[in-house]
Design a protein around this motif. Sequence first.
Motif, mmCIF file in Angstrom:
data_model
loop_
_atom_site.group_PDB
_atom_site.id
_atom_site.type_symbol
_atom_site.label_atom_id
_atom_site.label_comp_id
_atom_site.label_asym_id
_atom_site.label_seq_id
_atom_site.Cartn_x
_atom_site.Cartn_y
_atom_site.Cartn_z
ATOM 1 N N THR A 2 -4.804 -10.994 9.421
ATOM 2 C CA THR A 2 -4.820 -9.375 9.889
ATOM 3 C C THR A 2 -3.760 -8.473 9.194
ATOM 4 O O THR A 2 -3.914 -7.473 9.311
ATOM 5 N N LEU A 3 -3.019 -9.165 8.065
ATOM 6 C CA LEU A 3 -1.910 -8.510 7.413
ATOM 7 C C LEU A 3 -2.871 -7.558 6.390
ATOM 8 O O LEU A 3 -3.768 -8.028 5.724
ATOM 9 N N SER A 4 -2.610 -6.280 6.623
ATOM 10 C CA SER A 4 -3.452 -5.225 5.624
ATOM 11 C C SER A 4 -2.309 -4.631 4.423
ATOM 12 O O SER A 4 -2.977 -4.136 3.690
ATOM 13 N N SER A 5 -1.115 -4.947 4.683
ATOM 14 C CA SER A 5 -0.154 -4.531 3.570
ATOM 15 C C SER A 5 -0.123 -5.529 2.501
ATOM 16 O O SER A 5 0.402 -6.643 2.521
ATOM 17 N N GLN A 12 0.729 3.297 9.006
ATOM 18 C CA GLN A 12 -0.086 2.120 9.057
ATOM 19 C C GLN A 12 0.710 0.982 10.370
ATOM 20 O O GLN A 12 -0.260 0.498 10.865
ATOM 21 N N TYR A 13 1.808 1.147 10.507
ATOM 22 C CA TYR A 13 2.432 0.528 11.431
ATOM 23 C C TYR A 13 3.038 1.265 12.841
ATOM 24 O O TYR A 13 3.594 0.453 13.461
ATOM 25 N N ASP A 14 2.866 2.277 12.632
ATOM 26 C CA ASP A 14 3.326 3.236 13.924
ATOM 27 C C ASP A 14 4.570 2.893 14.157
ATOM 28 O O ASP A 14 4.921 2.727 15.373
ATOM 29 N N GLN A 28 5.563 -4.272 -6.005
ATOM 30 C CA GLN A 28 4.454 -4.650 -4.911
ATOM 31 C C GLN A 28 4.882 -5.139 -3.642
ATOM 32 O O GLN A 28 4.594 -6.295 -3.489
ATOM 33 N N VAL A 29 6.146 -4.395 -3.355
ATOM 34 C CA VAL A 29 6.590 -5.040 -1.905
ATOM 35 C C VAL A 29 6.773 -3.828 -0.993
ATOM 36 O O VAL A 29 6.092 -2.778 -1.341
ATOM 37 N N SER A 30 6.912 -4.134 0.154
ATOM 38 C CA SER A 30 6.899 -2.957 1.242
ATOM 39 C C SER A 30 8.116 -2.271 1.010
ATOM 40 O O SER A 30 9.302 -2.749 0.473
#
Length: 286
Positions: free
Chosen positions: A83-86, A263-265, A166-168
């Motif tokens: 379910t991870l989209s990031s 994306q994560y509210d 390419q990390v958050s």
Amino acid sequence: MKPTDLAPPKAANLLHRASMLLQEIHGVDRFPIDVDAMAKGAAELFKWKDPITELTPISLLGFEGMLAANDDVSKWMIAYNDTLSSNGRIRFTKAHELGHYMLHRDRQEQFLCSKEDMLEWDGGKNIEAEADKFASHLLMPIDDFREQLNGDVNFDVFSNCAERYQVSLTAAVLKWLSYTEEKAVLIISKDGYMDWASSSNAAKKSGAYFKTKSNTIEIPQGTLASLSNEPEDRIGRGISAKKWFEYADSDADLTEMKIFSEQYDCTITLLLLPKYLDCWKPRVEA
């Protein structure tokens, strides 16, 4: 060489050296790091007989990632929640599980890691904190990371770092907090309450931290983070330190910046405190 002989930074650096050699040979960019290739090549590099053979998304209810061995512990699999989209969270999860493989696989045959485990950067010497430190060093080597900041600290700079590695964005800020001598606090909040928070060592020593694990903490009114009609201020603005820390000097200001993640509210807030500022409760004279 045994996995237990390796500290997180050393283990990550050893993989980096091998990666840099391959990059020079094939003429590819150093960043972003190819986590899958490193994971599958680690056993050959260290002459281990139990390689990682698969990295795959699967259904992991309540968990972000997993490292698991087969029945005879002859090979390993890294899995991440489907379910991870990031892409950033997926990459950090893979690197975290690779950290368990490099450092801890002689202790157990399966590791199930939650979202909270991915945020244990300052958790001392527990295995989740070590896996986080490994992932941080692997994806964002300290020498290169320092060069990207050039003294500027704001969400634009951290966003550039997040894109480079390419990390958050959260991972990029946590990387900076892990080594900076500045007093700074990162806060993730939802619906007006803190989800979790992390402080630099200097901030913690001055009393600027929030114990979110065992407490429900409301975002203080009058702060930038509390203003729902202002979704972001990426550079930051001055605000009274007492709005966040009741024991701070009444005339002291800090810099607050925030962005909102659709994306994560959640709201991501970073507080930069003056070096002289202390936030401890005043002592009561006898």
